[in-house]
Design an enzyme around this catalytic site. Structure first.
Site, PDB file in Angstrom:
ATOM      1  N   GLY A  21       0.897  -1.307  -0.130  1.00  0.00           N
ATOM      2  CA  GLY A  21      -0.156  -0.058  -0.276  1.00  0.00           C
ATOM      3  C   GLY A  21       0.907   1.388  -0.158  1.00  0.00           C
ATOM      4  CE  LYS A  77      -2.749  -5.315   6.480  1.00  0.00           C
ATOM      5  NZ  LYS A  77      -2.509  -4.283   5.493  1.00  0.00           N
ATOM      6  N   GLY A  78      -6.666  -5.100   3.245  1.00  0.00           N
ATOM      7  CA  GLY A  78      -6.956  -5.660   1.781  1.00  0.00           C
ATOM      8  C   GLY A  78      -7.607  -4.651   0.628  1.00  0.00           C
ATOM      9  N   GLY A 104      -5.650  -2.985  -0.865  1.00  0.00           N
ATOM     10  CA  GLY A 104      -4.824  -3.070  -1.973  1.00  0.00           C
ATOM     11  C   GLY A 104      -4.869  -4.373  -2.643  1.00  0.00           C
ATOM     12  CG  ASP A 116      -7.891  -0.553   3.688  1.00  0.00           C
ATOM     13  OD1 ASP A 116      -7.264  -0.114   2.936  1.00  0.00           O
ATOM     14  OD2 ASP A 116      -7.682  -2.206   3.705  1.00  0.00           O
ATOM     15  CD  GLU A 121      -1.623  -6.656   2.820  1.00  0.00           C
ATOM     16  OE1 GLU A 121      -1.223  -5.516   2.590  1.00  0.00           O
ATOM     17  OE2 GLU A 121      -2.905  -6.599   3.149  1.00  0.00           O
ATOM     18  CG  ASP A 167       0.831  -4.141   5.829  1.00  0.00           C
ATOM     19  OD1 ASP A 167       0.701  -3.227   5.100  1.00  0.00           O
ATOM     20  OD2 ASP A 167       0.171  -5.375   5.582  1.00  0.00           O
ATOM     21  CB  THR A 222       0.903   3.719   4.728  1.00  0.00           C
ATOM     22  OG1 THR A 222      -0.464   4.293   4.307  1.00  0.00           O
ATOM     23  CG2 THR A 222       1.449   4.426   5.978  1.00  0.00           C
TER      24      THR A 222
HETATM   25  C1  5RP Z   1      -3.456  -3.675   1.184  1.00  0.00           C
HETATM   26  C2  5RP Z   1      -3.578  -3.160   2.212  1.00  0.00           C
HETATM   27  C3  5RP Z   1      -3.092  -1.785   2.907  1.00  0.00           C
HETATM   28  O1  5RP Z   1      -2.310  -1.913   3.905  1.00  0.00           O
HETATM   29  C4  5RP Z   1      -4.351  -0.746   2.903  1.00  0.00           C
HETATM   30  O2  5RP Z   1      -5.157  -0.923   1.840  1.00  0.00           O
HETATM   31  C5  5RP Z   1      -3.946   0.469   3.317  1.00  0.00           C
HETATM   32  O3  5RP Z   1      -3.064   1.048   2.014  1.00  0.00           O
HETATM   33  P1  5RP Z   1      -2.727   2.707   2.010  1.00  0.00           P
HETATM   34  O4  5RP Z   1      -1.685   2.773   2.606  1.00  0.00           O
HETATM   35  O5  5RP Z   1      -2.457   2.819   0.544  1.00  0.00           O
HETATM   36  O6  5RP Z   1      -3.847   3.449   2.683  1.00  0.00           O
HETATM   37  O7  5RP Z   1      -4.380  -3.618   3.136  1.00  0.00           O
HETATM   38  O8  5RP Z   1      -4.021  -4.906   0.855  1.00  0.00           O
END
Ligand code: 5RP
Length: 261
Positions: A33, A101-102, A104, A91, A110, A88, A35
């Site tokens: 993701g 999560k997920g 992405g 969301d 993960e 990690d 971050t």
């Molecule tokens: C990917 C995830 C990410 O950690 C989640 O979507 C957060 O992403 P971002 O840091 O771009 O907001 O779970 O599968």
């Protein structure tokens, strides 16, 4: 060149603070993701400039590619078997550090990587804190074979659940179904409110065709909530503490807006 925009700055700040948990020689799960991408870039700096020795286990092909680009040595989970730390993004998170999560699409790797780690540190911004999980659609990874039947079974199962909505949608990538690194599909569950995440998680994972769901329960140890001004909130579920700190951004004159996930 201009400085980072406030959203990326908040992500950068949380990533920087989370890297304080890293020690020389560690095996580290590398999240997926935007971050987590900041964390991988900063970790690359620490490897290249400070001589830090770590082994990263990426949670997606995207993260593996970035780690290679920035010089973080990587291995597979099969190689290292157990990890010291995973960092990690998420969301959504609540007071108990339960996560969705997920977003992405990398939730399966993960969850496996985070569960194989002694500690999971989640890096977020303030917008992701919720009282009750569920405003963010819950991703569920399903195998392509019979996915419509799996979708119907999920919707049927939701009838008896304490949730605020029951519609499900197949995730798309432009006009085609989105495919995970494992070649699976993602169903997004628009639940609005998840009254009992534990019960829902168990139920979903019993449905044939479901590979894994995006609820991370009792996995995360610390959430680092970064803000653009350098302030961070550290929520530690094991100590039951919430601490305010600052990341020193004085020397950061090398942050540009042209960096993408
Ligand atoms: C990917 C995830 C990410 O950690 C989640 O979507 C957060 O992403 P971002 O840091 O771009 O907001 O779970 O599968």
């Amino acid at each position: 060149m201009a400085k980072l925009n406030p959203i990326d700055m908040a992500k950068y700040v949380s990533a920087r603070r989370a890297l304080d948990y890293v020690e020389d020689g560690m095996r580290i799960g590398l999240g997926t993701g935007s971050t987590a991408a900041w964390m991988v870039r900063c970790l690359g700096d620490m490897v290249r400039e400070d001589g830090l020795r770590v082994t990263g286990v990426p949670t997606s092909s995207r993260t593996a590619e970035l780690a290679r680009e920035v010089g973080v040595p990587i291995a597979t989970l099969e190689d290292v078997k157990w990890l010291d730390l995973t960092i990690d993004g998420a969301d959504e998170f609540d007071d108990d550090l339960a996560l969705i999560k997920g977003g992405g699409g990398a939730l399966l790797q993960e969850k496996i990587v985070a569960t194989a780690s002694d500690m999971m540190v989640v890096i977020t911004d303030p917008g992701k804190k919720v009282d009750t999980l569920g405003a963010f659609p819950l991703p569920v990874e399903v195998i392509p074979f019979g996915w419509q039947t799996t979708k119907a079974l999920i919707e049927e199962s939701l009838v008896g659940m304490d949730v605020g909505g029951r519609s499900t949608t197949l995730r798309l990538n432009r006009d085609a179904p989105f495919r995970t690194d494992e070649g699976n599909l993602i169903l997004d569950l628009h639940l609005r409110r998840i009254g009992n995440p534990r019960q829902l998680s168990l139920l979903l994972n019993q449905i044939p065709g479901v590979v894994e769901n995006g609820l991370f329960l009792d996995i995360c140890d610390v959430v680092v909530v970064g803000a653009a001004d350098g302030s961070v909130e550290l929520r530690d579920v094991n100590n039951g503490t919430v601490r305010q700190e600052r990341v020193d951004l004085e020397a950061e004159d090398n942050l540009f807006t042209d960096v993408t996930d």
